[in-house]
Scaffold this motif. Structure first.
Motif, PDB file in Angstrom:
ATOM      1  N   ARG A   1       4.480   9.977  -7.422  1.00  0.00           N
ATOM      2  CA  ARG A   1       5.516  10.233  -8.422  1.00  0.00           C
ATOM      3  C   ARG A   1       4.916  10.433  -9.799  1.00  0.00           C
ATOM      4  NH1 ARG A   1      10.161   5.826  -6.867  1.00  0.00           N
ATOM      5  NH2 ARG A   1      10.861   6.869  -4.961  1.00  0.00           N
ATOM      6  N   ALA A   2       3.868   9.687 -10.107  1.00  0.00           N
ATOM      7  CA  ALA A   2       3.252   9.799 -11.418  1.00  0.00           C
ATOM      8  C   ALA A   2       2.463  11.092 -11.552  1.00  0.00           C
ATOM      9  CB  ALA A   2       2.339   8.605 -11.670  1.00  0.00           C
ATOM     10  N   SER A   3       1.888  11.606 -10.455  1.00  0.00           N
ATOM     11  CA  SER A   3       1.023  12.777 -10.551  1.00  0.00           C
ATOM     12  C   SER A   3       1.807  14.066 -10.771  1.00  0.00           C
ATOM     13  CB  SER A   3       0.146  12.893  -9.305  1.00  0.00           C
ATOM     14  OG  SER A   3       0.945  13.096  -8.161  1.00  0.00           O
ATOM     15  N   GLU A   4       2.894  14.288 -10.049  1.00  0.00           N
ATOM     16  CA  GLU A   4       3.664  15.506 -10.236  1.00  0.00           C
ATOM     17  C   GLU A   4       5.155  15.224 -10.109  1.00  0.00           C
ATOM     18  OE1 GLU A   4       3.915  18.014  -6.246  1.00  0.00           O
ATOM     19  OE2 GLU A   4       1.856  17.648  -6.873  1.00  0.00           O
TER      20      GLU A   4
ATOM     21  N   ILE B   1       3.325   5.858  -3.007  1.00  0.00           N
ATOM     22  CA  ILE B   1       4.526   6.562  -3.466  1.00  0.00           C
ATOM     23  C   ILE B   1       4.565   6.623  -4.981  1.00  0.00           C
ATOM     24  CG2 ILE B   1       7.047   6.444  -3.584  1.00  0.00           C
ATOM     25  CD1 ILE B   1       6.980   5.349  -0.717  1.00  0.00           C
ATOM     26  N   GLU B   2       4.273   5.521  -5.647  1.00  0.00           N
ATOM     27  CA  GLU B   2       4.282   5.502  -7.105  1.00  0.00           C
ATOM     28  C   GLU B   2       3.209   6.412  -7.672  1.00  0.00           C
ATOM     29  OE1 GLU B   2       4.036   1.408  -8.164  1.00  0.00           O
ATOM     30  OE2 GLU B   2       6.106   0.993  -7.577  1.00  0.00           O
TER      31      GLU B   2
ATOM     32  N   GLU C   1       0.832  -1.205   0.000  1.00  0.00           N
ATOM     33  CA  GLU C   1       0.000   0.000   0.000  1.00  0.00           C
ATOM     34  C   GLU C   1       0.866   1.254   0.000  1.00  0.00           C
ATOM     35  OE1 GLU C   1      -2.780  -0.008   3.224  1.00  0.00           O
ATOM     36  OE2 GLU C   1      -3.538  -1.982   2.707  1.00  0.00           O
ATOM     37  N   ILE C   2       1.902   1.245   0.802  1.00  0.00           N
ATOM     38  CA  ILE C   2       2.808   2.397   0.852  1.00  0.00           C
ATOM     39  C   ILE C   2       3.507   2.577  -0.478  1.00  0.00           C
ATOM     40  CG2 ILE C   2       4.913   3.292   1.915  1.00  0.00           C
ATOM     41  CD1 ILE C   2       3.981   1.969   4.519  1.00  0.00           C
ATOM     42  N   ARG C   3       3.954   1.473  -1.069  1.00  0.00           N
ATOM     43  CA  ARG C   3       4.630   1.536  -2.359  1.00  0.00           C
ATOM     44  C   ARG C   3       3.686   2.081  -3.433  1.00  0.00           C
ATOM     45  NH1 ARG C   3       6.968  -3.623  -2.967  1.00  0.00           N
ATOM     46  NH2 ARG C   3       8.696  -2.821  -1.755  1.00  0.00           N
ATOM     47  N   ALA C   4       2.423   1.665  -3.418  1.00  0.00           N
ATOM     48  CA  ALA C   4       1.449   2.150  -4.395  1.00  0.00           C
ATOM     49  C   ALA C   4       1.205   3.643  -4.218  1.00  0.00           C
ATOM     50  CB  ALA C   4       0.144   1.380  -4.255  1.00  0.00           C
TER      51      ALA C   4
END
Length: 160
Positions: A53-56, A49-50, A44-47
């Motif tokens: 990163r993808a949003s901005e 974070i990803e 869940e934490i990894r998702a």
């Protein structure tokens, strides 16, 4: 020289003794159990974070907010000032350690020339920037009287 220990002194404590492996001549590193740190929470934490990163992006890559002339002047000044600092520093070091020599003189002169060039380029850019009219900074027309006409002088007033 032999050991300086007295036979009545107690044995020194060795903090690594409990980790020594009697079968080999090295230390054993204890393992830590990771069963309690479930994989569900980690994924869940990894998702999250990803997704962030993808949003901005962390560093904006769009350089349109800086005029190209300012960007060019900035980097030119950075390089020139770095060169000036390097040559002045080396010139002073050569002067201190080798005495007055041709190398120290040349380095000091080059450093001073680069410093003068940086100051000149900075002042020229400031003059151009001050002289160029900006659309955002146009002054609004004022209804106040000019500074030299603040007070009207009548003949009835006393002058001192």
């Amino acid at each position: 020289m032999g050991s300086d220990r007295n036979e009545h002194e107690p044995e020194e404590y060795d903090p690594e003794e409990e980790f020594r492996d009697p079968e080999s001549d090295s230390l054993t590193i204890p393992s830590v159990s990771t069963e309690d740190a479930g994989d569900g929470l980690r994924s869940e934490i990894r998702a999250d974070i990803e997704e962030d990163r993808a949003s901005e992006p962390l560093i904006p890559t769009d350089e349109t907010d800086v005029p190209p002339e300012l960007l060019e002047t900035f980097w030119a000044l950075v390089l020139v000032i770095n060169g000036a600092l390097l040559t002045l520093s080396l010139g002073v070091l050569f002067l201190v350690f080798e005495g007055v020599s041709r190398v120290s003189g040349v380095l000091l002169v080059v450093g001073l020339v680069l410093t003068g060039f940086a100051v000149r380029r900075y002042r020229n850019y400031q003059r151009r920037d001050d002289a160029s009219p900006d659309a955002d900074s146009t002054p609004e027309p004022s209804t106040a009287p000019p500074a030299d006409q603040d007070e009207e002088v009548d003949g009835d007033e006393e002058t001192s």
